[in-house]
Design a protein around this motif. Structure first.
Motif, PDB file in Angstrom:
ATOM      1  N   GLU A 232       0.827  -1.203   0.000  1.00 11.57           N
ATOM      2  CA  GLU A 232       0.000   0.000   0.000  1.00 11.57           C
ATOM      3  C   GLU A 232       0.864   1.256   0.000  1.00 11.57           C
ATOM      4  N   LYS A 233       2.083   1.147   0.552  1.00 12.79           N
ATOM      5  CA  LYS A 233       2.978   2.307   0.606  1.00 12.79           C
ATOM      6  C   LYS A 233       3.632   2.579  -0.741  1.00 12.79           C
ATOM      7  N   THR A 234       3.634   1.562  -1.604  1.00 13.11           N
ATOM      8  CA  THR A 234       4.275   1.728  -2.916  1.00 13.11           C
ATOM      9  C   THR A 234       3.344   2.456  -3.866  1.00 13.11           C
ATOM     10  N   PRO A 235       3.763   3.615  -4.411  1.00 14.95           N
ATOM     11  CA  PRO A 235       2.876   4.347  -5.329  1.00 14.95           C
ATOM     12  C   PRO A 235       2.779   3.637  -6.666  1.00 14.95           C
ATOM     13  N   VAL A 236       1.572   3.254  -7.050  1.00 19.26           N
ATOM     14  CA  VAL A 236       1.333   2.622  -8.341  1.00 19.26           C
ATOM     15  C   VAL A 236       0.164   3.311  -9.013  1.00 19.26           C
ATOM     16  N   SER A 237       0.167   3.308 -10.317  1.00 19.79           N
ATOM     17  CA  SER A 237      -0.925   3.900 -11.091  1.00 19.79           C
ATOM     18  C   SER A 237      -1.694   2.778 -11.763  1.00 19.79           C
ATOM     19  N   GLY A 238      -2.800   2.341 -11.162  1.00 23.03           N
ATOM     20  CA  GLY A 238      -3.615   1.295 -11.748  1.00 23.03           C
ATOM     21  C   GLY A 238      -3.043  -0.092 -11.473  1.00 23.03           C
ATOM     22  N   ASP A 239      -3.583  -1.070 -12.160  1.00 28.08           N
ATOM     23  CA  ASP A 239      -3.178  -2.454 -12.001  1.00 28.08           C
ATOM     24  C   ASP A 239      -1.846  -2.680 -12.718  1.00 28.08           C
ATOM     25  N   PRO A 240      -0.797  -3.160 -12.011  1.00 31.10           N
ATOM     26  CA  PRO A 240       0.494  -3.372 -12.691  1.00 31.10           C
ATOM     27  C   PRO A 240       0.438  -4.477 -13.737  1.00 31.10           C
ATOM     28  N   PHE A 241      -0.606  -5.328 -13.686  1.00 34.83           N
ATOM     29  CA  PHE A 241      -0.731  -6.420 -14.657  1.00 34.83           C
ATOM     30  C   PHE A 241      -1.617  -6.031 -15.848  1.00 34.83           C
ATOM     31  N   LEU A 242      -1.976  -4.776 -15.963  1.00 34.82           N
ATOM     32  CA  LEU A 242      -2.846  -4.347 -17.056  1.00 34.82           C
ATOM     33  C   LEU A 242      -2.228  -4.584 -18.426  1.00 34.82           C
ATOM     34  N   PRO A 243      -0.931  -4.305 -18.661  1.00 37.11           N
ATOM     35  CA  PRO A 243      -0.349  -4.629 -19.981  1.00 37.11           C
ATOM     36  C   PRO A 243      -0.431  -6.112 -20.313  1.00 37.11           C
ATOM     37  N   ALA A 244      -0.261  -6.985 -19.308  1.00 36.41           N
ATOM     38  CA  ALA A 244      -0.376  -8.429 -19.559  1.00 36.41           C
ATOM     39  C   ALA A 244      -1.808  -8.803 -19.904  1.00 36.41           C
ATOM     40  N   ILE A 245      -2.773  -8.190 -19.230  1.00 39.53           N
ATOM     41  CA  ILE A 245      -4.180  -8.458 -19.532  1.00 39.53           C
ATOM     42  C   ILE A 245      -4.509  -8.035 -20.957  1.00 39.53           C
TER      43      ILE A 245
END
Length: 466
Positions: A232-245
C-alpha cells in the motif's frame, strides 16, 4: 501437480515436462505428453503414419446402392486429397536440376529472420515456382475439403510442414525453423477461417463454459492467489498487470498460430516485469504461475479454449514443445486447467466460504476496502464539486464588482475630461486677454515716441542757424 503452500500455486520444472521423459514440455491438453508423444500414443497399435490420414475403406455390400454411390464419391474425394498431398502412382514429373535447387537454397539462406515480406518475394520468384505450386495446391485442396474432421485436417497440416521442411534438410536447424515459421504464417493465415473453431469439434461450447467459469470467479483477489502485489505504501498507477491483460486479450485478433503464441509470450513478459516492480525479491516460477492465473481471471480472454486448441493443432511443434514460447504456453495451459478445477482448498478457503463467494453471499475484504475507497473518493469528489461551485460564485461576484469599478472609473474619467476642457478654455481666454493688453501697451509707447520726435528736430534746426 498443485500443492498448498504459503506462496500459492507451486509446480516444479519436472512436472511441466513430457511424461514420456523426452525432454520437451507436456501439456494438459495432451494428458501431460508433448505433441509428438501424444500423436504417437494416439495412433492404433501397429499403424503407420498414413493411418491418420483419410482412408477410403468401403462399407459392407449389404448397404443400399445409395450408400455405395455415396462411399464411391467419398473415396474419389479422398483419393484426390492423397494425390495432391502425397503424390500418386503416375510417372513422376521431371526433377529440378541441382543447379536450380542450389539457386533456390541460396536465396533462402540470405533471408533475414522475421522478414515475411522477403520470404513471399522469394517464394513468388520463378526459381521457387515448384514450392509455390505445392503451397497453392495444398491451400486450394484444404479449402475444398474443409469439412474433414478437425483432427484429420491437423494431421494434414503437420504432414505438410514436415514434407516442406525436408526440402531444406541441408540447412541449420535454426534457419529451417525460421523458414517454417514463414510457411506456417502463410498457410494458416489463409486457412484460419476454415479450421478455427471447426464445426466437427465442440470448441465453441467449451469456450462458453470456460467464459462462464471465469466470470463466476471474478471475486478472486490477488491475495487469495498469493500474487505478490505492490504494498500500500508503494505508489502505483492502476493495475500493474494491465499490460499483460491487454496482451492476452489481443490473442484472439491474430490468425497465425505463431502470432497468437507471440501474444502469450508478450503477456508472460509483462507479468515478469510487473513482478520485478511489485516485489523486492526476484520473480520465480511460482509467482509467475499464480500471476498468470490472476491475469486470465481478470482478462477472461475471448475464445480462449479455441485459440489454445488452434495453436496445438496447427502450430509448429517445436514452438509448443521447447523454448521460451513452449514454457509460456505450458504454463498457460496449467493456469486454465487450474481455473477449471479451482475449489476452496486451492484458495485456502473452506467449502462453505467458497460456496458463499460463488453465490455472491460473501465479499472479500479486499472488495470491502475497495468499496470504502470508492466511497471516500465519492465524498472527496462531492467536496471538490462544492468548492468549484463556490469558486464560480466568487468569480461571478468579482466580475460584477469589476464591472461597477469600470463604470465608476469611466464616469470619473468623463468628469475629469470635462474639467480639463473648461480649464483649457479659461487658459485660452486668459492668453487672448493678455495678448490684447500687450498689444495696447505697445501702441501707447510708440505714440509717445512719435510725439517726442518733432521737438528734437526743431532744436537741431535752430542750432544749425546760429
Amino acid at each position: 501437480m498443485w500443492t498448498e503452500k504459503q506462496r500459492g500455486l507451486r509446480v516444479s520444472q519436472e512436472e511441466l515436462l513430457c511424461k514420456n521423459a523426452c525432454g520437451y514440455y507436456g501439456n494438459p491438453a495432451w494428458k501431460g505428453f508433448c505433441s509428438k508423444c501424444w500423436r504417437e500414443r494416439s495412433r492404433p497399435p501397429g499403424s503407420q503414419r498414413q493411418d491418420t490420414r483419410p482412408s477410403s475403406d468401403g462399407v459392407p455390400p449389404t448397404f443400399s446402392k445409395f450408400e455405395e454411390k455415396k462411399n464411391i464419391e467419398k473415396g474419389r474425394r479422398i483419393n484426390t486429397v492423397r494425390r495432391l498431398f502425397w503424390g500418386s502412382s503416375s510417372p513422376p514429373k521431371a526433377q529440378e536440376t541441382s543447379e536450380s535447387h542450389a539457386k533456390i537454397l541460396k536465396a533462402y539462406e540470405s533471408l533475414e529472420p522475421g522478414d515475411f515480406t522477403g520470404f513471399l518475394k522469394i517464394l513468388r520468384s520463378p526459381s521457387s515456382q515448384r514450392l509455390q505450386s505445392r503451397c497453392t495446391a495444398f491451400l486450394n485442396t484444404m479449402e475444398a475439403y474443409h469439412d474433414l474432421p478437425i483432427q484429420k485436417q491437423s494431421d494434414l497440416v503437420q504432414d505438410f510442414y514436415q514434407s516442406f521442411a525436408e526440402y531444406f534438410r541441408s540447412f541449420p536447424e535454426a534457419q529451417v525453423t525460421q523458414i517454417m515459421e514463414h510457411v506456417e504464417k502463410l498457410i494458416m493465415t489463409r486457412l484460419h477461417k476454415w479450421v478455427f473453431c471447426h464445426d466437427s469439434c465442440d470448441d465453441e461450447q467449451k469456450d462458453l463454459a470456460l467464459q462462464r467459469r471465469i466470470r463466476s470467479l471474478n471475486w478472486v483477489t490477488p491475495q487469495m492467489l498469493s500474487v505478490p502485489f505492490p504494498d500500500e505504501k508503494t505508489p502505483v498507477s492502476g493495475d500493474p498487470f494491465l499490460p499483460a491483460i491487454t496482451a492476452i486479450i489481443e490473442m484472439d485478433a491474430k490468425r497465425a498460430p505463431q502470432d497468437k503464441l507471440a501474444c502469450v509470450s508478450k503477456c508472460s513478459q509483462h507479468i515478469f516485469e510487473a513482478l520485478s516492480t511489485s516485489n523486492n525479491e526476484p520473480a520465480n516460477a511460482d509467482d509467475f504461475l499464480t500471476s498468470l492465473v490472476y491475469v486470465v481471471l481478470k482478462a477472461n480472454p475471448p475464445r480462449l479454449h479455441s485459440n489454445m486448441q488452434y495453436m496445438i493443432r496447427f502450430g509448429l511443434p517445436h514452438s509448443l514443445m521447447a523454448g521460451e514460447s513452449g514454457y509460456y504456453f505450458t504454463n498457460l495451459s496449467c493456469a486454465v486447467a487450474f481455473i477449471e478445477k479451482l475449489d476452496g482448498a486451492a484458495l485456502n478457503l473452506s467449502a462453505e466460504e467458497f460456496d458463499g463467494y460463488m453465490r455472491g453471499q460473501r465479499a472479500p475484504s479486499a472488495l470491502t476496502k475497495r468499496q470504502q475507497l470508492a466511497g471516500n473518493t465519492q465524498k472527496l469528489l462531492e467536496e471538490l464539486q462544492g468548492r468549484q461551485q463556490r469558486l464560480h460564485q466568487d468569480v461571478d461576484a468579482l466580475n460584477t464588482q469589476l464591472q461597477k469599478w469600470v463604470q465608476v472609473v469611466n464616469s470619473q474619467l468623463d468628469e475629469a475630461t470635462s474639467q480639463f476642457d473648461k480649464v483649457q478654455k479659461a487658459i485660452t481666454a486668459q492668453a487672448e486677454a493678455s495678448q490684447v493688453v500687450s498689444s495696447s501697451a505697445q501702441e501707447g509707447s510708440q505714440l509717445r515716441v512719435d510725439q517726442q520726435q518733432p521737438n528734437g528736430d526743431s532744436e537741431a534746426a535752430e542750432e544749425t542757424l546760429c
